[in-house]
Design an enzyme around this catalytic site. Structure first.
Site, PDB file in Angstrom:
ATOM      1  N   ASP A  82     -59.786  55.035 -71.467  1.00 43.30           N
ATOM      2  CA  ASP A  82     -60.255  53.976 -72.361  1.00 43.30           C
ATOM      3  C   ASP A  82     -61.635  53.499 -71.914  1.00 43.30           C
ATOM      4  O   ASP A  82     -61.869  53.259 -70.739  1.00 43.30           O
ATOM      5  CB  ASP A  82     -59.245  52.813 -72.290  1.00 43.30           C
ATOM      6  CG  ASP A  82     -59.527  51.739 -73.319  1.00 43.30           C
ATOM      7  OD1 ASP A  82     -59.208  50.556 -73.040  1.00 43.30           O
ATOM      8  OD2 ASP A  82     -60.083  52.063 -74.388  1.00 43.30           O
ATOM      9  N   HIS A 208     -60.098  48.527 -81.674  1.00 41.30           N
ATOM     10  CA  HIS A 208     -59.948  47.906 -80.352  1.00 41.30           C
ATOM     11  C   HIS A 208     -59.716  46.409 -80.567  1.00 41.30           C
ATOM     12  O   HIS A 208     -59.979  45.874 -81.634  1.00 41.30           O
ATOM     13  CB  HIS A 208     -61.211  48.134 -79.526  1.00 41.30           C
ATOM     14  CG  HIS A 208     -61.322  49.528 -78.991  1.00 41.30           C
ATOM     15  ND1 HIS A 208     -61.392  49.821 -77.668  1.00 41.30           N
ATOM     16  CD2 HIS A 208     -61.341  50.725 -79.629  1.00 41.30           C
ATOM     17  CE1 HIS A 208     -61.454  51.130 -77.490  1.00 41.30           C
ATOM     18  NE2 HIS A 208     -61.430  51.698 -78.668  1.00 41.30           N
TER      19      HIS A 208
HETATM   20  O1  G3H Z   1     -59.511  48.959 -75.021  1.00 41.81           O
HETATM   21  C1  G3H Z   1     -58.581  48.169 -74.947  1.00 41.81           C
HETATM   22  C2  G3H Z   1     -58.246  47.322 -76.085  1.00 41.81           C
HETATM   23  O2  G3H Z   1     -59.294  47.302 -77.003  1.00 41.81           O
HETATM   24  C3  G3H Z   1     -57.767  45.975 -75.658  1.00 41.81           C
HETATM   25  O3  G3H Z   1     -57.665  45.102 -76.753  1.00 41.81           O
HETATM   26  O4  G3H Z   1     -57.575  42.906 -75.543  1.00 41.81           O
HETATM   27  O5  G3H Z   1     -56.877  43.090 -77.927  1.00 41.81           O
HETATM   28  O6  G3H Z   1     -55.478  44.069 -76.138  1.00 41.81           O
HETATM   29  P1  G3H Z   1     -56.848  43.737 -76.570  1.00 41.81           P
HETATM   30 ZN    ZN Z   2     -61.210  48.380 -76.206  1.00 48.10          ZN
END
Ligand code: G3H
Ligand code: ZN
Length: 285
Positions: A82, A208
């Site tokens: 990620d 995201h």
């Molecule tokens: O890359 C990770 C995610 O975009 C995290 O998103 O903070 O809404 O869980 P979030």
């Molecule tokens: Zn993210």
């Protein structure tokens, strides 16, 4: 079963009109929660580690945990990097068995993002590894990636069309109003922009900052081409909340299993809800 590529999962999701959850991990218990939830829902799943998680747990531990988890289950599992902002980190993950990587070049000028993403794709293709890219700047903080509200930049649909046709990337993370971390209010998602990007772009879209996004918005985003939703904060909240409750109820507890065990169970329920919401329940094949 062996780990699978992101392309395999999202290609089926695209054909059948559902999305797959991408859940961030950084320890054994959360990996176990994700797998338990996916099995309970008979759903494909993406287990992803950020650069921060790799720094915390160690690349070898992340790979061993997720590879073991995948081999011990009948549901398809992707191991995904990620927000890979470091080219070297991306290469290391490809080399050590990740089946999908995000090269996050969103901080670069468009043509540099395209050039770097093409470099990653060239190598990833040799190993059969899928590549996600990001265009536009998603606000908020995810581990070592932080974008202020004023610097957040929504994805331009025409640029997205150009980006995907130049790179051939497997999935594109777009900035349409979501942000990493806890929301202060309800996120305002620019669905018109998302619809235009989906109309112009030929690959699955990624959202995201999906923790805390209302169910109706998630469902609308699926209709508009989102096939991967990233979830980290919702898991952190329930996991740490459970630990806090256990320690408040029993401040003298010294057995970590008594604290981490209930947190692991609590995370399973949240992940199952997300899987059902994304529509991938019963889609394991
Ligand atoms: O890359 C990770 C995610 O975009 C995290 O998103 O903070 O809404 O869980 P979030
Ligand atoms: Zn993210």
């Amino acid at each position: 079963m062996a780990l699978v590529s992101l392309f395999e999962l999202l290609d089926h999701a695209d054909r059948e009109g559902y999305a797959v959850g991408a859940f961030n991990c950084n320890n054994m218990e959360i990996v176990q929660s994700i797998i338990t939830a996916a099995e309970a829902e008979s759903s494909p799943v993406i287990i992803q580690a950020s650069q921060g998680a790799i720094k915390y747990a160690g690349l070898n531990y992340i790979i061993a945990l997720v590879r073991q988890a995948a081999e011990g289950t009948a549901v398809p599992v992707v191991l995904h990097l990620d927000h890979g902002t470091s080219f070297d980190q991306v290469m290391q993950c490809i080399r050590f068995g990740f089946t999908s990587v995000m090269y996050d070049g969103s901080q670069l000028p468009l043509e540099d993002n395209i050039a770097q993403t093409c470099k990653v794709l060239e190598i990833a293709r040799v190993f059969g590894v899928s590549v996600e890219a990001e265009l536009g700047k998603i606000g908020g903080t995810e581990d070592d990636i932080s974008v202020s509200e004023k610097d957040a930049l929504l994805t331009d649909p025409a640029e997205a069309e150009h980006f995907v046709s130049e790179t051939g990337v497997d999935a594109l993370a777009v900035a349409v109003g979501t942000a990493h971390g806890l929301y202060k209010g309800e996120p305002e998602i620019d669905f018109e922009r998302l619809a235009e990007i989906n109309r112009l772009v030929s690959c699955p879209l990624v959202l995201h900052g999906s923790s805390g996004v209302p169910e109706k918005s998630i469902k609308k985003a699926i209709e508009l081409g989102v096939r991967k939703f990233n979830i980290d904060t919702d898991i952190r909240e329930v996991f740490v909340g459970s630990m806090r409750k256990a320690l408040t109820n029993n401040p003298s507890e010294i057995d970590p299993r008594k604290i981490l065990g209930p947190a692991r169970e609590a995370a399973v329920e949240v992940i199952r809800e997300k899987i059902r919401l994304f529509g991938s329940t019963g889609k394991a094949r």
